[in-house]
Motif scaffolding. Structure first.
Motif, PDB file in Angstrom:
ATOM      1  N   HIS A  84       0.851  -1.208   0.000  1.00 35.98           N
ATOM      2  CA  HIS A  84       0.000   0.000   0.000  1.00 35.98           C
ATOM      3  C   HIS A  84       0.876   1.243   0.000  1.00 35.98           C
ATOM      4  CE1 HIS A  84       0.890   0.914   4.316  1.00 35.98           C
ATOM      5  NE2 HIS A  84       1.173  -0.376   4.320  1.00 35.98           N
ATOM      6  N   ASP A  95       6.869   2.063   5.193  1.00 34.39           N
ATOM      7  CA  ASP A  95       5.705   1.226   5.474  1.00 34.39           C
ATOM      8  C   ASP A  95       4.807   1.171   4.231  1.00 34.39           C
ATOM      9  OD1 ASP A  95       3.308   0.127   6.376  1.00 34.39           O
ATOM     10  OD2 ASP A  95       3.088   1.490   8.081  1.00 34.39           O
ATOM     11  N   GLU A 129      -4.956   0.604   3.280  1.00 34.97           N
ATOM     12  CA  GLU A 129      -4.429  -0.490   4.104  1.00 34.97           C
ATOM     13  C   GLU A 129      -4.386  -0.074   5.556  1.00 34.97           C
ATOM     14  OE1 GLU A 129      -1.513  -2.852   6.360  1.00 34.97           O
ATOM     15  OE2 GLU A 129      -1.499  -0.699   5.982  1.00 34.97           O
ATOM     16  N   GLU A 130      -4.049   1.205   5.787  1.00 36.54           N
ATOM     17  CA  GLU A 130      -3.772   1.607   7.174  1.00 36.54           C
ATOM     18  C   GLU A 130      -5.019   1.615   8.053  1.00 36.54           C
ATOM     19  OE1 GLU A 130      -1.103   1.693   8.535  1.00 36.54           O
ATOM     20  OE2 GLU A 130       0.514   2.288   7.198  1.00 36.54           O
ATOM     21  N   GLN A 194       8.852  -3.263  11.119  1.00 38.01           N
ATOM     22  CA  GLN A 194       8.092  -2.359  11.991  1.00 38.01           C
ATOM     23  C   GLN A 194       8.184  -2.760  13.456  1.00 38.01           C
ATOM     24  OE1 GLN A 194       4.259  -2.804   9.442  1.00 38.01           O
ATOM     25  NE2 GLN A 194       4.377  -0.619   9.850  1.00 38.01           N
ATOM     26  N   HIS A 383       5.186   3.621  12.174  1.00 40.13           N
ATOM     27  CA  HIS A 383       4.066   4.539  12.423  1.00 40.13           C
ATOM     28  C   HIS A 383       4.610   5.752  13.172  1.00 40.13           C
ATOM     29  CE1 HIS A 383       0.492   1.571  11.676  1.00 40.13           C
ATOM     30  NE2 HIS A 383       1.313   1.712  10.653  1.00 40.13           N
TER      31      HIS A 383
END
Ligand code: GLV
Ligand code: MN
Ligand code: MN
Length: 425
Positions: A84, A95, A129-130, A194, A383
């Motif tokens: 994504h 990410d 996606e998030e 992540q 994030h």
């Protein structure tokens, strides 16, 4: 290993990560491209341009998923890489973006080397996606595999009240393609870990065996506003206190259950949000995750019981709405083996591991052999604008993706280890 000497153009890949990272750039080196906003559109436009320049046939489906296909010697379902390009509000440059741009780099590398593969090779990026703006997360890939209807997804309102349908129209990504096309032969997603495990253990590559279960719930708490100085404590119906108690309980559940259980309260909004007023309203989210479905259910039940008692004791009304609920997912063991082997063949240390984060791959796993490749995240941070992965790790991950995709795309038999062409519900 097919084409053992083939290598990606690392400079081109790194430049593209930087160029895409400039769209929606925020202080500290991060990116804000919330799904279906203006920055997401600009990012999409750039990646679609690159896809077309690489000769891919690009299609956009009703929910805004974008798929670029490079033909093979024979027609049929492509071997697909993807991820994504939307981000959380305080996202990093890697990410999601890494998986998409590395997939594109695989295509560019095949083009540069003049290699025609047996099966088509595709690169995809999936909408939202998030889940930071619209719930559930992995929305586009969930629709792609038939787990959510396009109609329900389009009708979803985001944190700002706008619907997915409206935003797709605004940015011009309400495409004509049927959701779920093309069928997929196998799916491989390269992603930054992540988390801290690979770096801490000094391991180059994660061969991801599955994704833990995810439970997202929104709670609305209704109490009574009153004067902060005059209202005796025993007479309060304090929505702010109830929200704080829930947040503390979420931490307590994760601490007491231990193991893989995690719990997060990522958003709380109080009203009227003033220093001298007892809040009459709170809106909050809870994110619970576990690799074990039974334990995840136990955590959910424990929180539900706590909340019922709390509502009674404080005299507040607490209602809940499920935002996302996905059971743990196992990836295709044969494909995980293949990634592990290919990593070792390339001289890398490799660890089989679960993913703590949600990924589009967990949805694609419903319809085709699927697995993921992780590369280390410096400091385990994500994030967060400080998210960073070393160039050498990006290079290693992209070359591994290249070799796994090439092998999958050259095989005439389905040899992914239990491979099956995708069938949609
Ligand atoms: C998606 O990034 C998630 O795991 O929250
Ligand atoms: Mn991601
Ligand atoms: Mn993310």
């Amino acid at each position: 290993m097919r084409h053992p000497n083939l290598r990606v153009n690392t400079g081109r890949l790194l430049r593209r990560i930087e160029d895409l990272g400039r769209i929606g750039a925020i202080d500290g080196g991060g990116v804000c491209r919330l799904a279906l906003g203006g920055e997401d559109k600009a990012g999409r436009d750039l990646v679609v341009r690159w896809m077309r320049e690489a000769g891919l046939t690009v299609s956009v489906d009703r929910i805004g998923n974008v798929v670029g296909v490079r033909p093979g010697r024979r027609d049929g379902p492509p071997v697909m890489a993807g991820s994504h390009i939307d981000t959380v509000r305080t996202g990093g440059r890697y990410d999601g973006n890494l998986g998409v741009l590395a997939g594109l780099e695989v295509v560019e590398t095949l083009n540069d080397a003049g290699i025609e593969t047996e099966h088509p090779v595709a690169v995809a990026f999936f909408t939202n996606e998030e889940g930071a703006r619209f719930a559930p997360d992995m929305m586009g890939s969930l629709v792609y595999v038939g787990g959510l209807s396009a109609e329900d997804a389009l009708a979803t309102a985001g944190i700002d009240g706008a619907t997915v349908e409206h935003c797709l129209q605004e940015i011009g990504y309400n495409g004509p393609a049927d959701c779920g096309t093309p069928n997929v032969r196998a799916f491989v997603e390269l992603h930054v870990e992540q988390g801290p495990v690979l770096e801490a253990e000094g391991v180059d590559i994660g061969a991801v065996e599955g994704v833990q279960g995810i439970s997202w719930t929104e709670y609305t708490i209704e109490g009574v506003s009153n004067h902060a100085g005059t209202t005796p404590m025993r007479m309060r119906h304090d929505a702010g206190y109830a929200a704080a108690a829930i947040a503390a309980e979420v931490r307590g559940i994760a601490r007491e259950m231990g193991g893989d259980q995690v719990g997060t309260v990522g958003a709380i909004t109080l009203s009227p949000n003033l220093v001298n007023v007892v809040p009459n309203h709170a809106l909050m989210t809870v994110d619970l995750r576990n690799t074990d479905e039974t334990l995840l259910r136990r955590a959910e039940q424990r929180l539900a019981a706590f909340i019922a008692d709390l509502a009674d004791a404080e005299g507040v009304k607490i209602s809940s709405r499920s935002l996302a609920r996905f059971e743990p997912v196992d990836f295709d063991p044969g494909l995980v083996d293949r990634i592990e082997r290919a990593a070792r063949d390339r001289g890398h240390s490799v660890k089989r591991m679960p993913s703590g984060a949600g990924h589009d791959a967990q949805m694609l796993a419903r319809v085709c052999p699927t697995a993921m490749i992780f590369v280390p995240s410096v400091g385990g941070i994500s994030h967060n604008v400080k998210e960073f992965t070393k160039d050498s790790d990006i290079e290693a991950g992209a070359n591994l993706l290249l070799s796994v995709l090439c092998d999958l795309a050259e095989e005439s038999t389905q040899a992914t280890g239990g491979a099956r062409a995708s069938t949609r519900p």
